[in-house]
Enzyme design. Structure first.
Site, mmCIF file in Angstrom:
data_model
loop_
_atom_site.group_PDB
_atom_site.id
_atom_site.type_symbol
_atom_site.label_atom_id
_atom_site.label_comp_id
_atom_site.label_asym_id
_atom_site.label_seq_id
_atom_site.Cartn_x
_atom_site.Cartn_y
_atom_site.Cartn_z
ATOM 1 C CE LYS A 99 -1.459 2.665 3.061
ATOM 2 N NZ LYS A 99 -1.271 3.941 2.296
ATOM 3 C CD GLU A 150 12.308 4.034 9.276
ATOM 4 O OE1 GLU A 150 12.486 4.861 10.221
ATOM 5 O OE2 GLU A 150 12.077 4.369 8.120
ATOM 6 C CB CYS A 173 12.848 9.115 9.253
ATOM 7 S SG CYS A 173 13.588 7.719 8.390
ATOM 8 C CD GLU A 214 10.325 12.640 11.909
ATOM 9 O OE1 GLU A 214 11.250 12.087 11.302
ATOM 10 O OE2 GLU A 214 9.233 12.095 12.134
#
Length: 487
Positions: free
Chosen positions: A185, A259, A293, A392
């Site tokens: 997906k 992750e 990331c 973040e």
């Protein structure tokens, strides 16, 4: 078989399910716009739960086929994966150009991180497959045991938009090597580039249903995570979304690999070669316009040279060229969407409100409308408790913090984070830098630079995720073990 679409406008009407281009169940479509110009790049169906049902059913049929993928020899699977790698490579430039327009990724980064990297992953795991020992004998106290490694089953692979092709193959390559079947997906932001990957799968001639590709949004993704026909989930995305995936998989006792996000530290030691650090900043702290990331977005420097580090980072950030990501001279492209730009600009406002001082950037560049640009932004006068230091941002924003004392203080400040994905250490003394890196509590640390090594494990700690990808270890999450005791 070719994709049934109008190639001039990239208007797709179906999904690759069960080895055929299958018409979507719903009437709605998703339109993707260019992050630089705002023009429509194309459209594809807005996937429904019924489309996911079809894809999972196809994957289960492929898994259960008594002469199918899961019982092929490792060498047969490896040869098919190598065909897929070649098919991906043939679409390399088309993938890079499209991702530059969908995501805003500078073209040279898009070339290196898309088809090239995906093909390397597929070939690496083809080699892992060839070395996979499906069954081994071990002596027991009485008799012996046969230990079998079997594919985990049908895997749901959910990937984000920032590196859409390579991150898909982070998961797809080891899943295929294990003999598992997959429902992939992709994110709707990069749904168009996922069709190029689907074309490659179609061309490679894998058995029907081994790989099914259905780009979809969050709600349909959540349906896939909880689907009773799925045996394992692998997810890459934000920590908040990953927490929801983990809760669902936990309630189902379903294995999951996550992750997630990061707020990595670049630890600058007092003997740093400042020119080396500054020259590497684009790749280490601003990669893919900050939409990465692993980016080292917390820059920690000793107070004795803090002013020099601030000046070097500020000067370098101001020097970056913003523009069309398809131009090879562009350093920083636009962000992927208006929503993402709003998010980044919101953090910049909060940073200023909390007392941070901007030394570079902080706004939108002149003359680049309607592109979704944010200037490379540098904050100083911040402390670890501030929002922009703790959370973040996922955009071209870095913060600089001083530390007092020696290496122990640097390590303590680097570890003052709820995340634990990556980081870098910068020093003229490699041995000293390695010693500091060993004490940083993250999954990955680069010494005087960092590059993603396919042959080594990749994974985070704490809010940065669960489990590992890449390296020979990356196949472990797609295997299950069975012990046969023989008296």
């Amino acid at each position: 078989m070719s994709v049934p679409s109008d190639q001039a406008t990239a208007r797709h009407s179906s999904f690759l399910i069960g080895g055929t281009w299958t018409a979507a169940e719903g009437p709605d479509v998703v339109t993707v716009s260019c992050s630089t110009t705002g023009e429509a790049l194309g459209a594809f169906p807005d996937a429904t739960e019924a489309d996911i049902d079809h894809a999972v059913a196809a994957a289960r049929r492929a898994l259960a086929d008594p002469s199918g993928w899961s019982i092929w020899s490792p060498d047969e699977r490896a040869l098919a994966m190598e065909r897929l790698a070649a098919a991906v490579e043939r679409r390399g430039e088309a993938m890079a150009q499209l991702i530059a327009r969908e995501v805003g990724t500078p073209i040279e980064v898009a070339r290196g991180s898309s088809a090239q990297y995906a093909a390397r992953l597929l070939r690496f795991y083809a080699g892992v497959a060839r070395g996979l020992d499906g069954e081994s004998s071990r002596p027991a106290l009485a008799g012996h045991t046969l230990v079998r490694r079997e594919p985990v089953g049908v895997v749901a692979l959910i990937v984000p938009w920032n590196y859409p092709v390579s991150l898909a193959c982070f998961k797809l390559a080891p899943a295929l090597a294990s003999g598992s079947t997959a429902v992939l997906k992709p994110s709707p932001e990069t749904g168009l580039s996922s069709y190029l990957l689907a074309e490659a799968v179609d061309e490679a001639g894998l058995p029907p249903g081994v790989v099914n590709i259905v780009p979809a949004g969050r709600e349909v993704g959540a349906y896939l995570v909880a689907h009773p026909g799925v045996d394992k989930v692998s997810f890459t995305g934000s920590t908040d979304a990953g927490r929801s995936v983990a809760q669902q998989c936990g309630s189902l006792l379903r294995p999951v690999t996550l992750e997630l996000g990061g707020k990595s530290a670049a630890v600058v030691l007092d003997d740093v070669a400042l020119d080396v650090f500054a020259d590497a900043l684009l790749g280490s702290s601003f990669p893919n316009n900050g939409q990465t990331c692993t980016a080292s977005t917390r820059i920690l420097a000793p107070r004795s040279i803090f002013a020099d580090v601030c000046n070097a980072v500020t000067e370098k950030a101001r020097s970056y060229r913003l523009g069309d990501p398809r131009d090879t001279t562009t350093d920083i492209g636009p962000l992927v969407s208006a929503r993402q730009r709003d998010r980044v600009e919101g953090y910049i406002r909060v940073g200023r409100d909390e007392g941070g001082r901007v030394t570079a950037g902080g706004g939108r560049p002149d003359g680049l409308d309607p592109g979704l640009f944010v200037e490379p932004t540098v904050f100083i006068d911040v402390d670890p408790g501030m929002t922009i230091v703790a959370e973040e941002i996922f955009g071209p924003v870095v913060v600089l913090l001083p530390y007092d004392g020696g290496d122990d203080d640097a390590v303590q400040l680097a570890n003052d984070s709820t995340y634990g994905l990556a980081g870098t250490v910068w020093s003229a003394d490699t041995g000293r830098a390695i010693d500091v890196a060993r004490r940083i509590d993250t999954g990955i640390v680069g010494i005087n630079g960092w590059d993603l090594d396919i042959g080594s494990p990749f994974g985070g700690r704490r809010q940065s995720g669960l489990g590992h990808e890449l390296g020979p270890e990356g196949i472990d999450g797609y295997l299950r073990y069975k012990t046969l005791f023989v008296a």
